[in-house]
Motif scaffolding. Structure first.
Motif, PDB file in Angstrom:
ATOM      1  N   ARG A 126       0.833  -1.211   0.000  1.00 10.37           N
ATOM      2  CA  ARG A 126       0.000   0.000   0.000  1.00 10.37           C
ATOM      3  C   ARG A 126       0.866   1.259   0.000  1.00 10.37           C
ATOM      4  NH1 ARG A 126      -3.296  -2.894   3.697  1.00 10.37           N
ATOM      5  NH2 ARG A 126      -2.622  -1.629   5.483  1.00 10.37           N
ATOM      6  N   ILE A 127       1.915   1.244   0.809  1.00 13.87           N
ATOM      7  CA  ILE A 127       2.793   2.426   0.844  1.00 13.87           C
ATOM      8  C   ILE A 127       3.470   2.606  -0.520  1.00 13.87           C
ATOM      9  CG2 ILE A 127       4.815   3.499   1.932  1.00 13.87           C
ATOM     10  CD1 ILE A 127       4.052   1.995   4.528  1.00 13.87           C
ATOM     11  N   ALA A 128       3.935   1.492  -1.087  1.00 12.65           N
ATOM     12  CA  ALA A 128       4.602   1.570  -2.392  1.00 12.65           C
ATOM     13  C   ALA A 128       3.627   2.083  -3.454  1.00 12.65           C
ATOM     14  CB  ALA A 128       5.161   0.202  -2.785  1.00 12.65           C
ATOM     15  N   ASN A 129       2.391   1.583  -3.420  1.00 18.68           N
ATOM     16  CA  ASN A 129       1.392   2.074  -4.378  1.00 18.68           C
ATOM     17  C   ASN A 129       1.115   3.560  -4.170  1.00 18.68           C
ATOM     18  OD1 ASN A 129       0.938  -0.247  -5.922  1.00 18.68           O
ATOM     19  ND2 ASN A 129      -0.498  -1.084  -4.403  1.00 18.68           N
ATOM     20  N   ALA A 158       9.095  -0.491   1.226  1.00 16.58           N
ATOM     21  CA  ALA A 158       8.314   0.052   0.101  1.00 16.58           C
ATOM     22  C   ALA A 158       9.248   0.717  -0.912  1.00 16.58           C
ATOM     23  CB  ALA A 158       7.273   1.044   0.615  1.00 16.58           C
ATOM     24  N   CYS A 159      10.251   1.427  -0.404  1.00 12.89           N
ATOM     25  CA  CYS A 159      11.236   2.030  -1.312  1.00 12.89           C
ATOM     26  C   CYS A 159      11.923   0.930  -2.110  1.00 12.89           C
ATOM     27  CB  CYS A 159      12.280   2.820  -0.521  1.00 12.89           C
ATOM     28  SG  CYS A 159      11.639   4.362   0.173  1.00 12.89           S
ATOM     29  N   VAL A 185      22.105  13.976  -0.985  1.00 10.63           N
ATOM     30  CA  VAL A 185      21.585  12.764  -1.626  1.00 10.63           C
ATOM     31  C   VAL A 185      20.630  13.113  -2.784  1.00 10.63           C
ATOM     32  CG1 VAL A 185      19.456  12.194  -0.363  1.00 10.63           C
ATOM     33  CG2 VAL A 185      21.075  10.386  -0.902  1.00 10.63           C
ATOM     34  N   GLY A 186      20.173  14.356  -2.827  1.00  6.89           N
ATOM     35  CA  GLY A 186      19.244  14.761  -3.876  1.00  6.89           C
ATOM     36  C   GLY A 186      17.881  14.116  -3.724  1.00  6.89           C
ATOM     37  N   ALA A 187      17.338  14.165  -2.521  1.00 11.74           N
ATOM     38  CA  ALA A 187      16.048  13.514  -2.253  1.00 11.74           C
ATOM     39  C   ALA A 187      14.897  14.363  -2.771  1.00 11.74           C
ATOM     40  CB  ALA A 187      15.880  13.287  -0.755  1.00 11.74           C
ATOM     41  N   THR A 188      13.903  13.708  -3.379  1.00 10.61           N
ATOM     42  CA  THR A 188      12.711  14.431  -3.813  1.00 10.61           C
ATOM     43  C   THR A 188      11.504  14.075  -2.934  1.00 10.61           C
ATOM     44  OG1 THR A 188      12.323  12.689  -5.428  1.00 10.61           O
ATOM     45  CG2 THR A 188      13.451  14.663  -6.208  1.00 10.61           C
ATOM     46  N   LEU A 189      11.722  13.136  -2.004  1.00  9.91           N
ATOM     47  CA  LEU A 189      10.649  12.672  -1.122  1.00  9.91           C
ATOM     48  C   LEU A 189      11.212  12.521   0.290  1.00  9.91           C
ATOM     49  CD1 LEU A 189       7.845  11.299  -0.602  1.00  9.91           C
ATOM     50  CD2 LEU A 189       8.873   9.154  -1.383  1.00  9.91           C
ATOM     51  N   VAL A 190      10.391  12.916   1.291  1.00  9.84           N
ATOM     52  CA  VAL A 190      10.801  12.723   2.685  1.00  9.84           C
ATOM     53  C   VAL A 190       9.664  12.023   3.429  1.00  9.84           C
ATOM     54  CG1 VAL A 190      11.385  13.865   4.876  1.00  9.84           C
ATOM     55  CG2 VAL A 190      12.315  14.761   2.736  1.00  9.84           C
ATOM     56  N   PHE A 191      10.016  11.001   4.203  1.00 11.00           N
ATOM     57  CA  PHE A 191       9.065  10.391   5.131  1.00 11.00           C
ATOM     58  C   PHE A 191       9.404  10.882   6.533  1.00 11.00           C
ATOM     59  CE2 PHE A 191       8.976   7.260   1.719  1.00 11.00           C
ATOM     60  CZ  PHE A 191       7.643   6.866   1.684  1.00 11.00           C
ATOM     61  N   THR A 192       8.390  11.300   7.277  1.00 12.72           N
ATOM     62  CA  THR A 192       8.640  11.676   8.669  1.00 12.72           C
ATOM     63  C   THR A 192       7.401  11.376   9.513  1.00 12.72           C
ATOM     64  OG1 THR A 192       9.554  13.390  10.105  1.00 12.72           O
ATOM     65  CG2 THR A 192       7.918  14.118   8.501  1.00 12.72           C
ATOM     66  N   ALA A 193       7.438  11.747  10.769  1.00 12.44           N
ATOM     67  CA  ALA A 193       6.299  11.587  11.673  1.00 12.44           C
ATOM     68  C   ALA A 193       6.063  12.926  12.352  1.00 12.44           C
ATOM     69  CB  ALA A 193       6.592  10.512  12.717  1.00 12.44           C
ATOM     70  N   ASP A 194       4.867  13.080  12.939  1.00  9.88           N
ATOM     71  CA  ASP A 194       4.638  14.319  13.681  1.00  9.88           C
ATOM     72  C   ASP A 194       5.629  14.418  14.833  1.00  9.88           C
ATOM     73  OD1 ASP A 194       3.385  12.182  14.967  1.00  9.88           O
ATOM     74  OD2 ASP A 194       1.429  13.154  15.161  1.00  9.88           O
ATOM     75  N   ALA A 195       5.803  13.289  15.560  1.00  8.88           N
ATOM     76  CA  ALA A 195       6.740  13.280  16.681  1.00  8.88           C
ATOM     77  C   ALA A 195       7.160  11.853  16.967  1.00  8.88           C
ATOM     78  CB  ALA A 195       6.092  13.886  17.919  1.00  8.88           C
ATOM     79  N   GLU A 248      -2.275   5.666   2.302  1.00 13.57           N
ATOM     80  CA  GLU A 248      -2.376   4.211   2.277  1.00 13.57           C
ATOM     81  C   GLU A 248      -3.797   3.728   2.076  1.00 13.57           C
ATOM     82  OE1 GLU A 248      -0.797   1.355   5.250  1.00 13.57           O
ATOM     83  OE2 GLU A 248       0.408   3.073   5.848  1.00 13.57           O
ATOM     84  N   ALA A 249      -4.762   4.461   2.679  1.00 10.50           N
ATOM     85  CA  ALA A 249      -6.152   4.007   2.702  1.00 10.50           C
ATOM     86  C   ALA A 249      -6.697   3.769   1.306  1.00 10.50           C
ATOM     87  CB  ALA A 249      -7.009   5.035   3.440  1.00 10.50           C
ATOM     88  N   ALA A 250      -6.245   4.542   0.354  1.00 11.06           N
ATOM     89  CA  ALA A 250      -6.793   4.458  -0.999  1.00 11.06           C
ATOM     90  C   ALA A 250      -6.109   3.400  -1.859  1.00 11.06           C
ATOM     91  CB  ALA A 250      -6.651   5.834  -1.662  1.00 11.06           C
ATOM     92  N   GLN A 251      -5.138   2.650  -1.280  1.00 13.79           N
ATOM     93  CA  GLN A 251      -4.304   1.803  -2.139  1.00 13.79           C
ATOM     94  C   GLN A 251      -4.631   0.316  -2.056  1.00 13.79           C
ATOM     95  OE1 GLN A 251      -2.511   3.398  -4.220  1.00 13.79           O
ATOM     96  NE2 GLN A 251      -2.750   5.385  -3.202  1.00 13.79           N
ATOM     97  N   SER A 252      -4.245  -0.388  -3.096  1.00 13.50           N
ATOM     98  CA  SER A 252      -4.405  -1.838  -3.148  1.00 13.50           C
ATOM     99  C   SER A 252      -3.295  -2.519  -2.345  1.00 13.50           C
ATOM    100  CB  SER A 252      -4.346  -2.285  -4.613  1.00 13.50           C
ATOM    101  OG  SER A 252      -3.633  -3.488  -4.751  1.00 13.50           O
ATOM    102  N   ASP A 253      -3.601  -3.765  -1.879  1.00 19.91           N
ATOM    103  CA  ASP A 253      -2.650  -4.555  -1.095  1.00 19.91           C
ATOM    104  C   ASP A 253      -1.613  -5.255  -1.962  1.00 19.91           C
ATOM    105  OD1 ASP A 253      -4.000  -3.860   1.140  1.00 19.91           O
ATOM    106  OD2 ASP A 253      -4.786  -5.864   1.597  1.00 19.91           O
TER     107      ASP A 253
END
Ligand code: WT7
Length: 659
Positions: A126-129, A158-159, A185-195, A248-253
């Motif tokens: 789901r994350i990858a999708n 997922a990456c 690294v030239g990242a175009t995407l970042v994953f993080t959390a609120d805290a 994730e909610a909108a994605q296929s497994d």
């Protein structure tokens, strides 16, 4: 290069493997270990080729094994194709282990959530999708700045599933460090959390990302995917920020794994070098995964009913190889822990081993030493108060484990029954290099024993010549191995200069001093460069010096380590101010300010323990700072070394105050 040193360490105790450790082991007995070593010795390529075909699932089989024509830029299994995530997850769904628990997650507050291989696979898909829906795919790079969580592992996987190269940044690093890595690294995407939640307190993460992206070059990041962990209020950029749960909610497994070439960079992980900014250590897909999986099976002797717990964070290489990849590829059940070993009290590790029936426990000497101290101070947290009978194997990593800590660990945690695998390796080696095999190797407390099969380690002098047993020298690896570092991201010259100095005959130079005793056991004696080891984490002295000098009041700074009973080394900073040298309360206040400054520039782990102010630093006539003399001062000892190269021998007298 610095001169080599000889150790005076003598350790005579030997612990042969018990019958229980030998029976059913992946490598049972020294004869099996030697047979593997001999096979590798006779025909290295054949050995690695056989293992790669047997242990990995290929989309396109390789026909070539090792290409040395562009050494030290070696390639392995170059024309083969595979997918790392498929090898860590899908394979278990098809071999009857779909409902086996992959991860037992224990949160800081003690809440437990388990996830099977089937459900982990679905989440990863789901994350990858979701990433695909945002336009990401093979060749892109993502930064992962997440707390210890199922989400952190799922995101890495997922990456890997899409061929997106990730670079995990430890949550304890500041927005400055994060910014530096995003840009490099030239990242175009970042994953993080609120805290993140640690020790009962939320520590914000998203604000550090916002700050990093506001910096120069930060605009290359198109999307920030945010895992809602604490529910804390966060600033939101509608065009850029996306909640992970909504995505994730909108994605296929189901997400087809993308086949990538063996050499496709799976990840880049920054580590401190002796000079300049951190190095982006680039790892491959196939060679890395092969060794991650094999060493999980050999050194941790993965068995079907095991519950494995590695206490490292995924922000370090240990968490990559022995949480996110190797142990999953080996199909193990593992504990993942969000919190800290001392919350709510110093019995947390032992309580968790008891609760989850952990059988293989892998931690760092610094944790062991601090828990020894805690157990002495409050006997309720002593491991003997807990039922640790599920344990069958213990591990250690990150720095030398002193024999006394080894014996305590062996007796009190392992109840005298569990072998200890002291594993020497590095971010650059991808996986274990020098380590015992629990069903084979007789152990000596404090020694990481022997090289694993296929690894041609050695100890050499400045000219790359072998040094006889009993003498210290440079630890090298003479032949390439599949999981080795492929490059320093964006800096091939630095890769060659740092690891393959011409005088060492093309050997990989680890940067450690070591020696072998008369039985051939390896003993690690410490770094040859000015890289510090704080609680088993590598920090560059120069990085901290640069941070100090960036403070408006500081003219010059030199940073060294001094031995510390708990953290291995403690950081000592010698600071020369632009103005007058402070004393008393004024010096104390300034020391506090500089500590906080370093924490915000580099990260809290880089805070100097001691700050010593002076008027000038000890230098040679050519202007080189003599850190070896400062090391003596930092330890509080009399300088008896030769100071004739000093421009001004009186210079050492001035650093008496410790703040
Ligand atoms: C440096 C690598 C490997 C994962 C954690 C650290 C030291 C590591 C041991 C050990 C003695 C050790 C070395 C090495 N080190 N393991 N078992 N015994 N020293 O990875 O941050 O890349 O640091 O850690 O000095 O060079 P890293």
């Amino acid at each position: 290069m610095s001169s080599t040193i000889d150790s005076i360490l003598v350790e005579d105790r030997v612990f042969p493997p018990s019958r229980a450790a030998v029976e059913g082991a992946a490598v049972p007995g020294m004869a099996s270990y030697k047979a593997l070593c001999d096979e590798a010795e006779r025909d290295p390529e054949g050995f690695w080729g056989r293992l790669a075909s047997e242990h990995l699932r290929w989309r396109k089989p390789f026909t070539r094994i090792l290409d040395e024509s562009r050494a030290p830029f070696y390639t392995w299994f170059e024309d083969g194709e595979l997918n790392v995530s498929e090898n860590c997850l899908d394979v278990h769904l098809e071999n009857g282990n779909a409902d086996k628990t992959a991860i037992i997650f224990e949160a800081d507050d003690g809440t437990v959530e388990s996830i099977s291989y089937r459900r982990l696979h679905a989440r990863v898909c789901r994350i990858a999708n979701g990433m695909k829906s945002l336009g990401y795919g093979k060749g892109d790079r993502a930064i992962i700045y997440l707390p210890m969580s199922i989400e952190a592992i799922a995101t890495m996987q997922a990456c890997a599933r899409l061929g997106v190269t990730h670079s995990v940044v430890f949550g304890g690093f500041s927005s400055r460090s994060l910014h530096q890595r995003i840009v490099d690294v030239g990242a175009t995407l970042v994953f993080t959390a609120d805290a993140q939640l640690r020790g009962g307190r939320p520590i914000a993460l998203k604000p550090a990302v916002d700050e990093a992206l506001a910096g120069e070059g930060g605009e290359i990041v198109r999307k920030v995917i945010v895992y809602k962990r604490s529910g804390a209020d966060v600033a939101w950029d509608d065009g850029r920020d996306v909640w992970l749960h909504e995505l994730e909610a909108a994605q296929s497994d189901i997400c087809e794994p993308v086949a990538v070439e063996s050499e496709h960079p799976l990840f880049i992980l920054y580590t401190s070098g002796s000079t300049g900014k951190p190095k982006g250590v680039q790892h491959s897909s196939a060679g890395y995964l092969l060794w991650a999986s094999l060493t999980s099976q050999w050194v941790f002797d993965a068995r079907p009913g095991d519950v494995f717990w590695c206490t490292a964070d995924v922000g370090w290489v240990t968490g990559h190889t022995y949480i996110a990849y190797g142990t999953l590829a080996a199909g193990m059940t593992q504990v993942v822990f969000e919190g800290v070993p001392t919350y709510p009290d110093a019995g947390r590790f032992w309580e968790m081993i008891q609760r989850h029936k952990v059988s293989v426990f892998y931690t760092a000497p610094t944790a062991i030493r601090s828990l020894i101290k805690a157990a002495q101070a409050s006997p309720d947290t002593h491991p003997r108060r807990y039922d640790l009978s599920s344990l069958r194997l213990l591990g250690s990593v990150g720095e030398p484990i002193n024999p006394e800590a080894w014996i305590w660990y062996y007796n009190n945690v392992g109840n005298g029954r569990c072998p200890i695998v002291d594993t020497w390796w590095q971010t650059e080696t991808g996986g274990h290099i020098l380590a015992p095999l629990p069903g084979a190797t007789p152990l000596k407390p404090g020694s990481c024993t022997f090289a694993l099969p296929g690894i041609s380690a050695g100890i050499v002098n400045e000219a790359g010549e072998d040094i006889p047993n009993g003498r210290g020298g440079y630890l090298v690896i003479k032949r390439p191995w599949p999981a080795m570092i492929r490059n320093v991201w964006g800096d091939s010259k630095r890769f060659k200069d740092s690891y393959f100095p011409p005088e060492l005959k093309g050997y990989y130079m680890a940067g450690d001093n070591a020696q072998r005793d008369s039985d051939g056991y390896y003993w690690i004696m410490g770094r040859t460069d000015d890289v510090l080891s704080i609680s088993g984490h590598r920090l560059g002295g120069t990085e901290i010096e640069s941070a100090l000098v960036a403070h408006e009041l500081v003219a010059e700074a030199a940073v060294v380590g001094r031995p510390d009973a708990t953290t291995g080394e403690a950081i000592v900073a010698f600071v020369i101010l632009k103005g007058r040298t402070p004393e008393g309360p004024q010096a104390e206040a300034l020391a506090r300010e500089l500590r906080d400054w370093v924490a915000s520039e580099v990260g809290p782990i880089a805070k100097p323990r001691d700050i010593r102010f002076g008027n000038n630093l000890p230098k040679t006539r050519s202007g080189k700072i003599l850190r070896r003399l400062l090391r003596v001062v930092a330890e509080g000892q009399e300088v008896t070394q030769d100071v004739s190269t000093l421009e001004n021998p009186d210079v050492l007298k001035q650093f008496s105050g410790v703040y």
